[in-house]
Design an enzyme around this catalytic site. Structure first.
Site, mmCIF file in Angstrom:
data_model
loop_
_atom_site.group_PDB
_atom_site.id
_atom_site.type_symbol
_atom_site.label_atom_id
_atom_site.label_comp_id
_atom_site.label_asym_id
_atom_site.label_seq_id
_atom_site.Cartn_x
_atom_site.Cartn_y
_atom_site.Cartn_z
ATOM 1 N N ASP A 1 10.322 -48.072 46.359
ATOM 2 C CA ASP A 1 10.452 -47.896 47.808
ATOM 3 C C ASP A 1 10.553 -49.245 48.503
ATOM 4 O O ASP A 1 9.947 -50.228 48.067
ATOM 5 C CB ASP A 1 9.241 -47.093 48.324
ATOM 6 C CG ASP A 1 9.479 -46.574 49.724
ATOM 7 O OD1 ASP A 1 10.652 -46.361 50.105
ATOM 8 O OD2 ASP A 1 8.489 -46.378 50.468
ATOM 9 N N ASN B 1 15.610 -36.750 50.436
ATOM 10 C CA ASN B 1 16.509 -37.828 50.849
ATOM 11 C C ASN B 1 17.844 -37.321 51.415
ATOM 12 O O ASN B 1 18.610 -38.102 52.002
ATOM 13 C CB ASN B 1 16.765 -38.813 49.702
ATOM 14 C CG ASN B 1 15.577 -39.696 49.368
ATOM 15 O OD1 ASN B 1 15.358 -40.084 48.226
ATOM 16 N ND2 ASN B 1 14.790 -40.041 50.378
HETATM 17 C C1 IPE Z 1 10.641 -41.907 47.886
HETATM 18 O O1 IPE Z 1 10.909 -42.813 48.870
HETATM 19 C C2 IPE Z 1 11.933 -41.454 47.256
HETATM 20 C C3 IPE Z 1 12.556 -42.401 46.334
HETATM 21 C C4 IPE Z 1 12.076 -43.560 46.014
HETATM 22 C C5 IPE Z 1 13.786 -41.935 45.739
HETATM 23 P P1 IPE Z 1 11.119 -42.365 50.381
HETATM 24 O O2 IPE Z 1 11.347 -43.582 51.158
HETATM 25 O O3 IPE Z 1 12.148 -41.311 50.463
HETATM 26 O O4 IPE Z 1 9.695 -41.724 50.722
HETATM 27 P P2 IPE Z 1 9.088 -41.320 52.125
HETATM 28 O O5 IPE Z 1 10.007 -40.322 52.751
HETATM 29 O O6 IPE Z 1 8.982 -42.545 52.947
HETATM 30 O O7 IPE Z 1 7.751 -40.749 51.807
HETATM 31 C C1 IPE Z 2 14.508 -46.870 48.275
HETATM 32 O O1 IPE Z 2 13.862 -47.330 49.387
HETATM 33 C C2 IPE Z 2 14.342 -45.415 48.038
HETATM 34 C C3 IPE Z 2 15.589 -44.706 47.710
HETATM 35 C C4 IPE Z 2 15.887 -43.559 48.261
HETATM 36 C C5 IPE Z 2 16.502 -45.277 46.729
HETATM 37 P P1 IPE Z 2 14.129 -46.780 50.833
HETATM 38 O O2 IPE Z 2 15.583 -46.527 51.052
HETATM 39 O O3 IPE Z 2 13.248 -45.620 51.110
HETATM 40 O O4 IPE Z 2 13.696 -48.013 51.704
HETATM 41 P P2 IPE Z 2 12.735 -48.013 52.943
HETATM 42 O O5 IPE Z 2 11.459 -47.351 52.514
HETATM 43 O O6 IPE Z 2 13.419 -47.242 54.021
HETATM 44 O O7 IPE Z 2 12.553 -49.439 53.273
HETATM 45 MG MG MG Z 3 11.333 -45.432 51.787
#
Ligand code: IPE
Ligand code: IPE
Ligand code: MG
Length: 225
Positions: A12, A60
């Site tokens: 993340d 997502n």
């Molecule tokens: C979790 O990250 C999903 C992946 C890493 C694929 P998110 O960024 O989607 O999680 P939330 O929504 O902030 O909890």
């Molecule tokens: C990667 O981080 C998670 C994926 C869905 C690949 P994020 O895209 O959630 O990045 P942040 O949390 O918004 O910074």
């Molecule tokens: Mg995220």
């Protein structure tokens, strides 16, 4: 010293990383791929048999269409460029999640990649794509009900996406949030949890090694004393 069979990772912080540099969220995703590559390499060296990366969650889909298609394209491009190297390095790619309902192009790419690497033996890398734990658990119940299979822990686990995969010994989540975001809720029930403030593109092999060392020394009870 605890043995390691399986490490699960929530990558993340890509979006914030890109933005922090005055660039796009997608720039962060692009950079994030390098970190995956480095950790896979290090894990092979350390003889860790299984890694699972949370790559795209069932939640997502709420993101802008442009970001979703960038992520899928990134995965497709990565595999079309790297699949031969992965195979050469003995990396077996597996997918956890509902691939059936993904766009045709990425579905085809994922099936091809899993198929080409199915006999690789150095490490198994699971990519959780269109994966959500609640969906997985409900779906498993539906299968057991349909097949009129007795609901036991063993029968249940045999129908999860992680069939045959030992539960993660530990989970790493980067990006500063202390939550599971619908990832492997069943499988993580006894895993150690490591939450890291660094954003995913900043996470280094050194950070990874430190967590591995920490885990090796933890006393795991599994309810015992
Ligand atoms: C979790 O990250 C999903 C992946 C890493 C694929 P998110 O960024 O989607 O999680 P939330 O929504 O902030 O909890
Ligand atoms: C990667 O981080 C998670 C994926 C869905 C690949 P994020 O895209 O959630 O990045 P942040 O949390 O918004 O910074
Ligand atoms: Mg995220």
């Amino acid at each position: 010293m605890n043995k390691i069979n399986h490490i699960a990772i929530i990558m993340d912080g890509n979006g914030r990383w890109g933005k922090k540099r005055g660039k796009s969220r997608n720039f962060g995703h692009l950079k994030g791929v390098e970190v995956i590559q480095n950790l896979v390499k290090e894990s092979i060296k350390k003889k860790i048999p299984i890694l699972t990366f949370f790559t795209f969650s069932t939640e997502n889909w709420k993101r802008p269409k442009k970001e979703i298609s960038f992520l899928f394209k990134l995965i497709e491009d990565y595999f079309s460029k790297e699949i031969n190297n992965l195979k050469k390095n003995g990396v077996k790619i597996s997918i956890l999640g509902n691939i059936k309902s993904l766009p045709k192009k990425i579905k085809k790419c994922l099936l091809k990649s899993t198929n080409l690497t199915k006999n690789c033996k150095n490490i198994r890398v699971n990519l959780a794509i269109n994966y959500g734990s609640k969906h997985e658990i409900l779906n498993t119940f539906k299968i057991l009900k349909k097949n009129q299979t007795k609901v036991t822990e063993r029968n249940f686990e045999n129908k999860l996406y992680t069939k045959g995969v030992p539960d993660p010994d530990f989970l790493i989540r980067t990006g500063g949030k202390k939550r599971l975001s619908n990832f492997l809720l069943w499988q993580l029930s006894y895993s150690e949890l490591y939450f890291v403030d660094k954003l995913w593109p900043d996470f280094t092999v050194g950070d990874y090694r430190k967590i591995i060392e920490q885990f090796r020394k933890v006393k795991r009870n599994f309810g015992n004393i």
